[in-house]
Design a protein around this motif. Structure first.
Motif: not given
Length: 243
Positions: A183-191, A219-223, A7-14
């Protein structure tokens, strides 16, 4: 073990930063890695048109990427479609061409001059001519959510207590209050992204990947493997800090 999702966060023209994190993803997961981009491809940075072109071409060639809609992408779409420069979820008096939102930089990336005192009809006519059909089609087709067995990927967040199929687009691209402190557990992690931090952070029920690329931080990416998550770096996978 679940298939890794990047997953990749907000890019904003970069565009330069987007290329850099895509290289990190390919080094970790190969050229066919499954990637979810969390929206806000445009505004503030200098190469919004280049980012849209890159992502639209990736879709055309069948890359294994999901491109979600952010509130800034919706600004561009709505301006082209309806000459709209104010979103009801934005504070009164703050318009898309204001440098704080960065629509002026997006228009500049298409070769169109725009500022808060511009003639709206003239800017709109120039933008309609300058923005390629492929970019308009890309913006019109962006989904607002991507759900897997373990993750809910969305631009801004979700409204706690509301079933996923009943979530409202305004919340999905704009929400802060009511979501960030929950802090509710939504059943899945929200990214998600949308709320800029100095560094991506993991919380008990969510991961915020907006590290402020729109303010000229990295900019950041996560796995993600299931609900486990790491940031990608030149040195490999790194632990996400907890908030």
């Amino acid at each position: 073990m679940s298939e890794p999702i990047y997953a990749i966060g907000d890019i904003h023209g970069r565009l330069d930063e987007l290329h850099r994190v895509m290289e990190l993803i390919e080094a970790d997961g190969g050229p066919d890695a499954r990637v979810v981009l969390l929206g806000d491809y445009v505004d503030r940075g200098p190469e919004s048109a280049g980012v849209i072109d890159f992502l639209a071409e990736a879709r055309r060639t069948g890359r294994n990427w999901v491109t979600l809609m952010g509130n800034h992408d919706r600004y561009l779409r709505n301006f082209i479609d309806a000459r709209t420069v104010h979103d009801p979820s934005t504070r009164p008096g703050l318009y898309w061409f204001d440098p704080r939102l960065g629509g002026d930089k997006t228009m500049a990336s298409y070769g169109v001059e725009a500022h808060e005192r511009s003639d709206l009809a003239e800017v709109h006519a120039a933008a309609v001519e300058a923005v390629p059909d492929a970019h308009r089609e890309f913006l019109a087709s962006l989904p607002t959510m991507h759900v897997t067995d373990d993750l809910i990927c969305v631009h801004a967040g979700i409204r706690p207590g509301v079933p996923l199929e009943e979530q409202d687009e305004e919340d999905l691209v704009w929400i802060r209050q009511g979501f960030l402190e929950d802090r509710t557990d939504h059943g899945r992690m929200v990214v998600h992204g949308h709320t800029a931090l100095d560094w991506p952070t993991r919380y008990v029920n969510r991961v915020n990947l907006d590290g402020g690329a729109g303010y000229f931080r990295n900019l950041h990416a996560a796995v993600f493997e299931g609900r486990d998550a790491w940031l990608l770096s030149d040195e490999g996978r790194q632990a996400l800090p907890y908030g």
